[in-house]
Design an enzyme around this catalytic site. Structure first.
Site, PDB file in Angstrom:
ATOM      1  CB  SER A 132      -0.850  -0.010   1.271  1.00 52.61           C
ATOM      2  OG  SER A 132      -1.476   1.240   1.473  1.00 52.61           O
ATOM      3  CE1 TYR A 145      -3.898  -1.755   5.316  1.00 54.09           C
ATOM      4  CE2 TYR A 145      -3.555   0.490   4.554  1.00 54.09           C
ATOM      5  CZ  TYR A 145      -3.772  -0.846   4.280  1.00 54.09           C
ATOM      6  OH  TYR A 145      -3.853  -1.274   2.977  1.00 54.09           O
TER       7      TYR A 145
HETATM    8  C1  8X3 Z   1      -4.983   1.591   1.088  1.00 52.91           C
HETATM    9  C2  8X3 Z   1      -4.453   2.959   0.886  1.00 52.91           C
HETATM   10  O1  8X3 Z   1      -4.631   5.365   1.761  1.00 52.91           O
HETATM   11  O2  8X3 Z   1      -6.181   3.773   2.728  1.00 52.91           O
HETATM   12  O3  8X3 Z   1      -3.996   0.640   1.162  1.00 52.91           O
HETATM   13  O4  8X3 Z   1      -3.857   3.696   3.307  1.00 52.91           O
HETATM   14  S1  8X3 Z   1      -4.790   3.973   2.243  1.00 52.91           S
END
Ligand code: 8X3
Length: 247
Positions: A132, A145
């Site tokens: 990502s 994340y």
């Molecule tokens: C997804 C992109 O911008 O939501 O992997 O982190 S973001």
């Protein structure tokens, strides 16, 4: 396309994973489609001719079954993963962070370890890691994340060093804003309004098919060409925090 090419795609039941299965099948690959939701996999199999392999990649026994079913394969697309929550670091739930490490980092680690012997033996193997842009930059509310995706990126870069001299490429694709049916919905615990707000006013966020196109392109370069890292964003997203929203 060499008809003998065989890929394993994880997170195949929806979004980028399902689009990747469709694309690789359309290009003549044999594909083992891996995900937890068996019904969705069966529908995808009926549609595309892929082989469904229901599995929970946080379970080592299931991962062993995936490797068994994969047999002689030449590409692994580590696409399974996802985000849970948008809490700031100060109040983030460690259980959410744990889940994100499990489904992003440790799932990629386990499946990659299990398939490496076959990928090496193919003489032209590929380990593709779907990270990502959050593997490279951070943003408020994205701490857990981003931490998991940074770790997944570190796994990919380390593995590339460790495999130097082996016939296995390590490819990282880092997508920015991709509008899929489930990514944001899952992140916001099923809250459709919050999920839709992520894309409000954004002209043409990337689609799952756009990213599947990147996967197919990187995998089908001549094998001496290793695309280390492909960062892909929609035109409307110049940077993580620079998103053009139309009224
Ligand atoms: C997804 C992109 O911008 O939501 O992997 O982190 S973001």
């Amino acid at each position: 396309m060499d008809g003998a090419l065989r890929a394993v795609v994880t997170g195949a039941s929806s979004g980028i994973g399902a689009a990747t299965v469709r694309r690789l099948r359309a290009e003549g690959w044999s594909v083992l489609a891996v995900a937890r939701r068996e019904e969705r996999l069966r529908a995808l199999a009926a549609e595309t001719g892929c082989e469904p392999c229901p599995a929970d990649l946080t379970d080592p026994d299931d991962v062993a079954r995936v490797a068994q079913a994969a047999g002689a394969c030449s590409a692994l697309v580590n696409n399974a993963g996802g985000a849970v929550g948008t809490d700031p670091v100060a109040t983030g739930d460690p259980a959410d962070w744990q889940r994100m490490f499990d489904v992003n980092v440790l799932a990629t680690l386990r499946v990659t370890q299990a398939l490496l012997p076959a990928l090496r033996a193919s003489g032209r193997g590929d380990v593709l890691v779907m990270s990502s842009t959050a593997a490279h930059v951070v943003y408020e509310g994205g701490g857990g994340y981003a931490a998991a995706k940074h770790a997944e990126g570190a796994l990919a870069r380390t593995l590339r060093l460790e495999l130097a001299g082996d016939p296995v490429r390590v490819i990282e694709i880092a997508p920015g804003m991709v509008r899929t049916e489930e990514f944001s919905l899952n992140r916001f615990g099923g809250d459709r309004e919050k999920a839709d707000a992520v894309y409000a006013g954004v002209r043409e966020p990337l689609t799952a098919e756009d990213v599947a196109d990147c996967v197919a392109w990187t995998l089908t370069r001549p094998h001496h060409v290793n695309v280390d890292l492909l960062v892909v964003r929609p035109l409307a997203q110049a940077a993580q925090h620079k998103v053009v929203r139309e009224p």
